[in-house]
Design an enzyme around this catalytic site. Structure first.
Site: not given
Ligand code: SAM
Length: 218
Positions: A68
């Site tokens: 992010s």
């Molecule tokens: N917090 C992260 C970082 O510091 O790098 C960035 C997060 S990224 C914007 C969103 C993340 O949510 C992705 O890695 C994606 O694979 C994960 N994601 C999406 N749907 C999800 C779910 N149902 N359960 C767990 N993770 C999920």
């Protein structure tokens, strides 16, 4: 993630500038700004992309996902209002950066990721930089019932709705920050669970996130 974890004076200088930018955009929490200045964001980038680590922008981390934007990390973390020793669940581990920020704030951090490649990378990498985070592979819509209840829950992907199971896993007095909406933009939403288990909802502006995806088998 092969930067060898070297934090030079140049990196520190770039980080200081980034924190100044975030401050000017309105983040005032001393503890959040300190954590962002202390934690090298370039540790979460592959070595070929280190120059992008201190721009106030989201960046691809593989598997169609992103780390992010630093301002968004700061905004969500400030709104979450984490206190030392609290049990915090993050949904969407991604690179592990946000989880590491929560660890720097003194939280006991649990994080859940549905992409196996990202889960494995973060699980291996976080201990190498001294961050103790319990990283789980699974569907964040379900939370982590075995470790609930949580003082705080932070969702770092755009959710089409507020998952009931996550609300259930909040302690009375707990807070959840979750970007909600299926459109191009999500509304940053703060959910506070009162002592009598009733819920207060407030909204905090529009942001853009990758989607919180459903079960992989669907
Ligand atoms: N917090 C992260 C970082 O510091 O790098 C960035 C997060 S990224 C914007 C969103 C993340 O949510 C992705 O890695 C994606 O694979 C994960 N994601 C999406 N749907 C999800 C779910 N149902 N359960 C767990 N993770 C999920």
């Amino acid at each position: 993630m092969t930067s060898n974890f070297v934090d030079t004076f140049r990196h520190k200088g770039l980080r200081k500038k980034l924190v100044e930018i975030i401050k000017k955009k309105g983040i005032s929490s001393k503890s959040v700004l300190e954590a962002m200045e202390a934690l090298p964001r370039h540790f979460f980038f592959d070595s070929g992309f280190l120059e992008f680590a201190y721009e106030d922008k989201a960046f691809p981390i593989g598997e169609g996902q992103t780390i992010s934007q630093p301002y968004t990390v700061a905004f969500q973390t400030e709104l979450l209002d984490v206190k030392k020793g609290q049990k915090v669940l993050e949904v969407g581990t991604g690179s592990g950066y946000q989880a590491a920020i929560l660890f720097h704030l003194g939280a006991k951090v649990y994080s859940i990721e549905r992409q196996r490649v990202l889960f494995l990378k973060a699980k291996e990498m976080l201990p190498k930089i001294g961050c103790i985070v319990k990283v789980h592979f699974g569907d964040g819509y379900n939370g982590l019932p075995a470790f609930a209840p949580f003082d705080r829950i932070l969702v770092t992907a755009g959710a089409p709705y507020i998952p009931e199971k996550l609300v259930e896993q909040l302690k009375p007095g707990g807070k959840m920050v979750i970007p909600v909406d299926e459109n191009d933009y999500q509304i940053m939403t703060l959910i506070t669970k009162n002592a009598d288990n009733s819920i207060k909802v407030s909204t905090h502006g529009a942001f853009r996130f990758v989607p919180l995806l459903g079960d992989k088998s669907q």
